[in-house]
Each structure stands twice: as structure tokens, then as C-alpha cells.
Design an enzyme around this catalytic site. Sequence first.
Site, PDB file in Angstrom:
ATOM      1  N   PRO A  59       0.810  -1.223   0.000  1.00  0.00           N
ATOM      2  CA  PRO A  59       0.000   0.000   0.000  1.00  0.00           C
ATOM      3  C   PRO A  59       0.840   1.269   0.000  1.00  0.00           C
ATOM      4  O   PRO A  59       1.651   1.469   0.893  1.00  0.00           O
ATOM      5  CB  PRO A  59      -0.792  -0.116   1.300  1.00  0.00           C
ATOM      6  CG  PRO A  59       0.103  -0.894   2.209  1.00  0.00           C
ATOM      7  CD  PRO A  59       0.862  -1.851   1.328  1.00  0.00           C
ATOM      8  N   ASP A  98      -2.139   2.782   2.551  1.00  0.00           N
ATOM      9  CA  ASP A  98      -1.704   2.940   3.927  1.00  0.00           C
ATOM     10  C   ASP A  98      -2.200   4.315   4.375  1.00  0.00           C
ATOM     11  O   ASP A  98      -1.869   5.314   3.737  1.00  0.00           O
ATOM     12  CB  ASP A  98      -0.171   2.886   3.942  1.00  0.00           C
ATOM     13  CG  ASP A  98       0.387   2.524   5.300  1.00  0.00           C
ATOM     14  OD1 ASP A  98      -0.404   2.245   6.226  1.00  0.00           O
ATOM     15  OD2 ASP A  98       1.620   2.525   5.437  1.00  0.00           O
ATOM     16  N   TRP A 527       3.797   0.506  10.612  1.00  0.00           N
ATOM     17  CA  TRP A 527       4.374  -0.675   9.960  1.00  0.00           C
ATOM     18  C   TRP A 527       3.657  -1.944  10.400  1.00  0.00           C
ATOM     19  O   TRP A 527       3.710  -2.960   9.719  1.00  0.00           O
ATOM     20  CB  TRP A 527       5.870  -0.799  10.244  1.00  0.00           C
ATOM     21  CG  TRP A 527       6.665   0.203   9.466  1.00  0.00           C
ATOM     22  CD1 TRP A 527       7.334   1.280   9.971  1.00  0.00           C
ATOM     23  CD2 TRP A 527       6.854   0.239   8.052  1.00  0.00           C
ATOM     24  NE1 TRP A 527       7.926   1.985   8.943  1.00  0.00           N
ATOM     25  CE2 TRP A 527       7.655   1.367   7.766  1.00  0.00           C
ATOM     26  CE3 TRP A 527       6.414  -0.572   6.986  1.00  0.00           C
ATOM     27  CZ2 TRP A 527       8.029   1.713   6.464  1.00  0.00           C
ATOM     28  CZ3 TRP A 527       6.795  -0.229   5.692  1.00  0.00           C
ATOM     29  CH2 TRP A 527       7.583   0.890   5.443  1.00  0.00           C
ATOM     30  N   GLN A 556      12.158  -1.464   0.996  1.00  0.00           N
ATOM     31  CA  GLN A 556      11.213  -2.267   1.787  1.00  0.00           C
ATOM     32  C   GLN A 556      11.847  -3.522   2.389  1.00  0.00           C
ATOM     33  O   GLN A 556      11.180  -4.255   3.120  1.00  0.00           O
ATOM     34  CB  GLN A 556       9.989  -2.640   0.958  1.00  0.00           C
ATOM     35  CG  GLN A 556       9.228  -1.432   0.437  1.00  0.00           C
ATOM     36  CD  GLN A 556       8.774  -0.485   1.521  1.00  0.00           C
ATOM     37  OE1 GLN A 556       8.566  -0.884   2.674  1.00  0.00           O
ATOM     38  NE2 GLN A 556       8.638   0.791   1.195  1.00  0.00           N
ATOM     39  N   TRP A 560       8.373  -2.895   4.630  1.00  0.00           N
ATOM     40  CA  TRP A 560       7.193  -3.747   4.522  1.00  0.00           C
ATOM     41  C   TRP A 560       7.519  -5.234   4.455  1.00  0.00           C
ATOM     42  O   TRP A 560       6.818  -6.051   5.051  1.00  0.00           O
ATOM     43  CB  TRP A 560       6.374  -3.313   3.313  1.00  0.00           C
ATOM     44  CG  TRP A 560       5.024  -3.908   3.210  1.00  0.00           C
ATOM     45  CD1 TRP A 560       4.055  -3.933   4.175  1.00  0.00           C
ATOM     46  CD2 TRP A 560       4.487  -4.566   2.055  1.00  0.00           C
ATOM     47  NE1 TRP A 560       2.938  -4.558   3.684  1.00  0.00           N
ATOM     48  CE2 TRP A 560       3.171  -4.954   2.399  1.00  0.00           C
ATOM     49  CE3 TRP A 560       4.980  -4.846   0.783  1.00  0.00           C
ATOM     50  CZ2 TRP A 560       2.342  -5.616   1.490  1.00  0.00           C
ATOM     51  CZ3 TRP A 560       4.145  -5.494  -0.114  1.00  0.00           C
ATOM     52  CH2 TRP A 560       2.856  -5.880   0.238  1.00  0.00           C
ATOM     53  N   LYS A 593      19.346  12.490  -7.363  1.00  0.00           N
ATOM     54  CA  LYS A 593      18.090  12.285  -6.675  1.00  0.00           C
ATOM     55  C   LYS A 593      17.097  13.363  -7.112  1.00  0.00           C
ATOM     56  O   LYS A 593      17.492  14.504  -7.348  1.00  0.00           O
ATOM     57  CB  LYS A 593      18.398  12.453  -5.195  1.00  0.00           C
ATOM     58  CG  LYS A 593      17.410  11.870  -4.261  1.00  0.00           C
ATOM     59  CD  LYS A 593      18.010  11.956  -2.862  1.00  0.00           C
ATOM     60  CE  LYS A 593      17.076  11.336  -1.870  1.00  0.00           C
ATOM     61  NZ  LYS A 593      17.804  10.892  -0.680  1.00  0.00           N
ATOM     62  N   LYS A 596      12.483  18.683  -4.880  1.00  0.00           N
ATOM     63  CA  LYS A 596      11.864  19.967  -5.222  1.00  0.00           C
ATOM     64  C   LYS A 596      12.914  21.048  -5.318  1.00  0.00           C
ATOM     65  O   LYS A 596      12.845  21.911  -6.191  1.00  0.00           O
ATOM     66  CB  LYS A 596      10.822  20.327  -4.157  1.00  0.00           C
ATOM     67  CG  LYS A 596       9.489  19.639  -4.402  1.00  0.00           C
ATOM     68  CD  LYS A 596       8.459  20.055  -3.362  1.00  0.00           C
ATOM     69  CE  LYS A 596       7.239  19.148  -3.452  1.00  0.00           C
ATOM     70  NZ  LYS A 596       6.522  19.077  -2.166  1.00  0.00           N
TER      71      LYS A 596
END
Length: 917
Positions: A59, A98, A527, A556, A560, A593, A596
Site C-alpha cells: 500500500p 496505507d 508498519w 522495503q 514492509w 536524486k 523539489k
Amino acid sequence: MSKLDYKETLNLPRTNFQMKANLVNKEPEILKRWEEQKIYEKTLEYRADAPTYLLHDGPPYANGDIHLGTAMNKVLKDFVTRYKTMRGYRAPYVPGWDTHGLPIEHRVTTMLGDEAKNKTPVEIRRLCKDFALKFVNIQREQFKRLGIKGDWENPYITLDPEYEYHILDVFKTLVEMGNVYRGNKPVYWCPNCRTALAEAEIEYHDHESPSIYVKFQMVEDPKTYIVIWTTTPWTIPANVAIALHPEYTYTKIKVGEEYWIVAEGLLQKFSAETGVHFEVVEKFLGSELEGKLTKHPLYDRTSIVVLADYVTLEDGTGCVHTAPGHGEEDYQTGLKYNLPVLSPVDDEGKFTKEAGKYEGLKIWDANKVIVEDLKNNGALIKYGKVQHSYPHCWRCKGPVMFRATPQWFISVDKNDLRKKVLEQIKNVKWYPAWGENRITAMVQERPDWTISRQRVWGVPIPAVICRHCGEVILDARVIEKFANIVREKGTDAWFEMDVEHFLPEGLTCSKCGGNEFDKTYDTLDVWIDSGCSWEAVVHSKGEKFPVDLYLEGDDQHRGWFQSSIFLSTAKTGVAPFKAVVTHGFIKDEQGRKMSKSLGNVVDPMEIVNKYGADILRLWVASTDFFDNIRVGKNIIEQQVEVYRKLRNTIRYLLSNLYDFTESDLLPYEKLLPLDKWALGRLQKYIEQVTSYYEEFEYSKVYNATVKYCTTELSAIYLDILKDRLYVEAKDSIYRRSAQTVLYYILDALVKILAPIIPFTAEEAYQESPAKRFESVHLEYWPEVRKEFVDDQLLEEFQHLLLVRDDVLKALEEARTSDLIGHSLDAHVYIEPKNEEIAALLKKYEGILDEFFIVSAVTLTDENLEGAVTGQFVDVLVKHADGEKCQRCWKYHPDTGKDEKHPETCPRCSAVLRGERK
RNA sequence: GGGCUCGUAGCUCAGGUGGUCAGAGCGCACGCCUGAUAAGCGUGAGGUCGGAAGUUCGAGUCUUCCCGGGCCCA
């Protein structure tokens, strides 16, 4: 007949499939049709009895628009489910979100500003929920627009009461197992707001702090002292240890009658700052002092010397004051050495009675008093002030402290959980393979899992506190009662309902036997929420478990994948997944990377709205996503070019099949040699690409497909075929043979591209004579047909193509010298360089003119004057004899001899007379 | 600082166990065609395989170190 009239007698290509894609407008229409036709539902329905392939969605967090990373993640998943569906599996895809946690709560409280203080937890939770659901809806539309196929009307959302129930159910199991315990751990704490703060709520500002050097007397050797430096004198009461770097050199220096220990690398600095004069008397490694005891400068107890890698030689003395109750690193070291976690400070930042004489003092005020005391008992070497960056509260802007607070933990080792998880990791197939090492190392080293948060936006930990003795109790029966209520009312119930509703009969305090309780208000780490998805979405619903695949970013391994495998192993004994695919992160064209501040962020929806989702998806397929991938304007526009090539290839196939149906297919034996070759090559291509799909190697699918379309089809086969397709009689064997193979190629190509560019594949499928279902996405994967492969023939053509290279070079030279323009202007004389080639060319002599797209070919063993020397043959190009046929543009000596069609070659005359079948 | 990881033509990618492996497609340059035409075809120029050292008869392919990028920790 005039030239124009001859054109009328040709079978020129024809199709509704436009050259211009116009994806931006067409894709939404196709999406709408898929929805109306319920294509997703039908893929499951038609395969209801087929084996299941289950990719379980990780999610994304619902707090903003999707970014390119989440877009890529979903696209990759869609490649998998679409492919597996075509392979005949029932492959459902249930997307999830999530929705609990700090980032959303933080955004909501920030928007509320001062008003937040007047809101009840339930009011804030309501706003958080609205916020999350708003972004669920936004993201859902964005994902759908990307062409992600799935059950968008029934996603899983972690704030759904049913989902929350399963979180509590899994949690209950952990509690019953005894793996959940309460301990102390330092967290950021704002004494002004009297609340715990998360990392994200901390701002760093310049701040003036005391700077003190303090000496700790060694127990074994009272003349020797270890010198520490700190900017927080108030944490000295919580000191239990001094940390040294195991590999640094430390010196014992003589100062007056005493000996002090300081890191060698900081001696000069130390001396400069304190004005101390010294003489080095001994050197040793930090590791040699491990376990030595020193006397605490304020209390009658000892502090132990420990070793830690994070000790640096930047500031201080290389001997680090360690108070596990007041620092994260100190805490970790404390765990390693089993040190007590002292934190004699209350909510408001005042010392408690454990601090002895400092009780009641605010820590900031206590600094002076403590410094004074250290001075009085001779432990203070130097007092000064220092300007440095210090953490402050994002809300009140005041300085914050690290303070140990009671938290809930999941024990990683109780019941051998860690060991079992490590065992399970071995049973999982990791793509790429190094993922296994990575997660194994992480699991081996991870500390216990801190699962409580002092926040409101999350699933409450239904612990109760005894009104009489203050004991906090986490009882499985309370969890169960609460969970059942949650199923109906959601977790708001914890805040809204009286504690009595959650108490099982006869619950008594395990410490004092009391039977009156209050609720506590910690919530669970998110988590845990997402780490239960296998249970909430799959296992509890009787779906295939363990699932076939998890596919997420490689961050992850810590996130996750780990939370899921721990919780699943605890409850079911096995990992929730059989295989895990990870992808890297998206960088800009320079590999930097995206951020903004750099202004290099690429918005996926911008790509979709400018070029179309199929372009974005084609880009995903082109990358080696296991590693980091780059994106930018140039890289995307490169995909536009490739897309054009694929589209035009498909278009050309379609345009030559306008008069062809399945019933026109010729049996393999009747096909012409060139067509047999192309059909055999198609089988090889299908075989190759299928194995790539199986291994998630989409960039290889992409490269193989582009190469197949450009070189084998466009440059060779389709170019050669123009003559037969246009010139020969509509239903002649020459044309039908070619069309038979084109039919197979089109069918396979469209299906193979369907998972990657589903919109374009659908558009093409609708025009395809091989269409059998209402959508290509209900189709089945093309089979490799062994009976279509003649290996000897393929080998022979392989060599003919090498000869063709030699011929093409010679033709190019002839063009440069203005001898010919079009290759059909040429008559080519070929002298093979060896017997093998000679025999091969002899065998195919009858089709060489067609194969090289020239008017005539003459094989010879004579030395050719002025020939171009190639690798396998020498080639002499002459202008072709005879007249140019106005119909097929080939030259033939007998052109013009037909009475009825005087401008045509013998073949065209025959076609026009209806004599050539 | 630690664990894992990546670094081959302008771009996107291929290159099992070391020996025609320096490749493909795109882009670019030049040319052809005008019956795939805001298409199609051909030819060609581009890389000391991040750098250095080493092992070996021989290394993008193995080892070590260095440089640069990434994820996760600290």
C-alpha cells in the site's frame, strides 16, 4: 492502361489503425470501454477454475499525488498481472492504501495551527481520515489512468474497520505469544508542549549551551580519571557509562599529581580549550579499557567503560558521556551492555525524586546547579559556552530533550521469532538474488521493534492502567473485546466509549489485584498496519497463501517485507510471500536524486497528459529497474520514437491483412521458404520473450521486441514481402503464404505487447483478423509451435542474410556512383567465396532476386571484373536489362511483349490475365 | 563510518563458469525511395568497458584498492 491504372490493380495496404496514435485522447476512451465491459471482472470470471497467481499489493501512503516511483511500481505490477492472466492464471489484483500515521496527522495538525489544541482526538482523527480518503481517491484515478488493471472499486484501506480488526487480531496473537513487552526508550520530548515528538517534528536552530569537561575517577586506580565532554550537564545524573572507540588510541597524560585519559587525536584541541598542561605517559587502544569502572561524579555509584563505533574525534575527548535514557545512540549501546535506562525527568522537564537533590528543578535551570556541584567536588575541569545546532519543537519552537518514556516493544527473539524469520527468508525467491543477503543481514542485526507511538492517528493499543497502582496491562482478552467492537465501529470506539466496554469479566490488576482501570492512549506503529495486509486482505479471506509475489522498492527490505514476514511468521509460521521482486529508485538524467529544491522532479501525470500512459509504460519496460533508473525529457522522447516504430510495424501488419481471415490460413507445408523462415523466427522470438517475462526481465522483452520489429520485420521480411503482397493476385499462394505468416506475427506481437502497452495493444487487437475475445486482455499467451520451426532452414537463411549484407554494401556503392537509385534498378552478379556458400545460393537461386529486392541475380564462378569484395561473396552490380514494368517496377528482358498489357513484365501480365495463382 | 548495491558508445540496454565480447536498438551524419509517406530502405561515424594495481599465456568478465552514484542504517 496508364501507370495510374496499374496501381489500381495492386493490393495496396489498407487499415483503420491510424499512424498517429493520439494516445492522450484515445486512452481515456479505451479505459471507459474496459470499465463498461468489466474486463477486469471477466478476466477472473473466465479463469474462475484456473490456478491462481497472486501478486499482493504494497500500500502506498495516501498523503499526496502519485510520483514517478509509485507510478513505476504499479506499472511493473500491472506487467505481472496482465502477463499471468494471459498465461491462463486467475490473477486478481487488489490495490491498497496505507492511511494511518504521523505524516497525515502532522499535515492535518499543521493546517489546523493553534486550533489543534481545541480539538478532541476524535475530531482530529476524523480530519485525518478525510484527508487520507481524499488522496486515496486522487491516487486511485491516477493509477487507473496509467492503465493499471485491478479491483479499484474494492481496494483495501488500512483505516477500514474490517482491516483494523485484523491488525488487532494479529497483534493479539503477538501478545498471547508473550512477544510484546513494555520498556523504556528515549524519544524526543517537548517539555513545553508535554508531548513526544517524531523526527519529522523537529527543527534545528542555533542554541547556546553550556560546554563542560568532567573527569570520572577510576575505581581501580584513584589517581587516574577519564575525561568526558558534554553540552547537557543536566543529563549527568543519568550517566551510567563512558563510551570509547575500540580502535582509537587513547593517552594517559600526567596533569599535576593526576593522570587523565583522553583520545590521542583530541589532545591538542583539549589542551587548547582547557589550558591544561600535560605530559603523555602511556598510550593504549580504547578496547583495552572495556569494562573498567569509574565513580559517578555526583552520586555514590559507578559508570562503566563501554565501546562504541560512533565515537568520533571531532569534538570533546573521545570519551563519550553515555546516558541511555537521554540519547538514541546511548540507548542502543545500553541495550548492548545491558545498562539501566535512567531518565529522572518528568513530562514538564522537571527532575523527579530519582534525581535526588535536584528534584523539582527544571532541567534547563538544573544545568547551573549541576555545574556548580561538579565544580565543588572537583570533577569539573572546564566550563564554557558553545553555539551549536540544537533540536527544537516545530510547534512551540522551544528546545526539546531526549527523555526515556515507557514504550511497547515486540521482542524479536522471544519464541525464536528471529530464527524462524531467518529460516523463512531462505524459502523465498528474491529478485534480484542479493535481496536475500540484504534482508538476512538486516534481520540478524535489528533490535526489538518499538511499536507504540504517542499519537492519535492510528490503531490504539488497547492497554489499560490500574487506577490503584498505575500498573499498565495489555491483556489479550481486552484486545479481543476491543477488536470485535472495532469491526462494527472502527477504532474511534477506543476514544469514544467507556473503558468498561472493553474490559472482560473479572479482569484484575496483575500487580495489586485492583479491578478499576483507565484507558491508555498510545497507537500502533503504522508498519504494523501494513505488515498485516497479508492477513487482512489474503489469508483471512481464504485467498492463496502464501502469495506468489510482493513487488516493491528495495527500501522495503527494512520496511514492509520485514514487518510482513515477522508478523506472518509469528502468526502462521511462514513467510507471506513465495517471491519478492525489488526495484531501485528514480533519478534524473544526471543520476541525481529528484527533489523539489533541485527542480528536477518529473511528474508522471505530466508524461501521461503529454505523451500518453503507454509511453510511460514503455519507458518502464525499457529500464533495468532492479537498479536505479534515470528519467528526463530526452529519455522519454526516445520512447516516443520507439513507440512509433512499434506502432507502424503493427499498422503495416494490419494493413496487409484487411482481406484475410483465419480461414485463409495456409498449412505449414504450403508456405514458401521465406515465409517458413519468418514463421520459425517468430517461434524463437516468442520463446525468448516468454522466458524474459517469467523472470521479470522487461527490458529484455523490450529490447528483443524492438530489435525484432526493426530488423527482422521492418528491414527484412516486410520489405521483401511488399512485392508479393502488392503485386501477386489477391488469393494467390504467393500472397496467402505471406499473409498467413503476417497473421501469426500480428497475433503474437499484439499479445506480447499487451502487458506493456495495453492501450495500443487493445486498439490493434480490435482491428486484428485474429481477434477472438472482446478485449486483448481476455486473451491467452501465444504458444511456441514446434512444428513451425525448421532449424535447418533457419540456419540456411542465417547465412543468406550474411550474403545479403555483402549485396547491400555493393548496392550502396552502385547508388553512390549513380548507377542505380532503387535496388530494383539492379542486376546483381554474385561470385561465392566458397563451396558451401555456392551450394546454398544455388539451392535458393529462384528466390534470390526477391530476397535481395533486385530485378535479377546471376550466380557465377567466374572472376567478376570490378566487383565489390564482401565477406562471403563478391558482388558486381549492373543496371538491370530490359524495361521497367509499370506495375511491379521490376526490370525484365521480356517486358512489353504481352499484347494486352504491353508495359508489364511477364509475371504481371500473367497476374492480370488471371493465370498466376 | 557500516551492510548491500550500481558505474559498457550521446541515450536505453546485451555481454553463463575469463580466451573473435567490444555488441544491439535509438539518436546522429550521408544517401535512396515516394505504392507503410509527419512513413519505408541503405551505408557510416561513435566506447582505452569509472580509475589504478594484481592473478593469468590471456580480463568488461576474477582479486585488492581508489573515485563516483544509490538504498538502508549509524
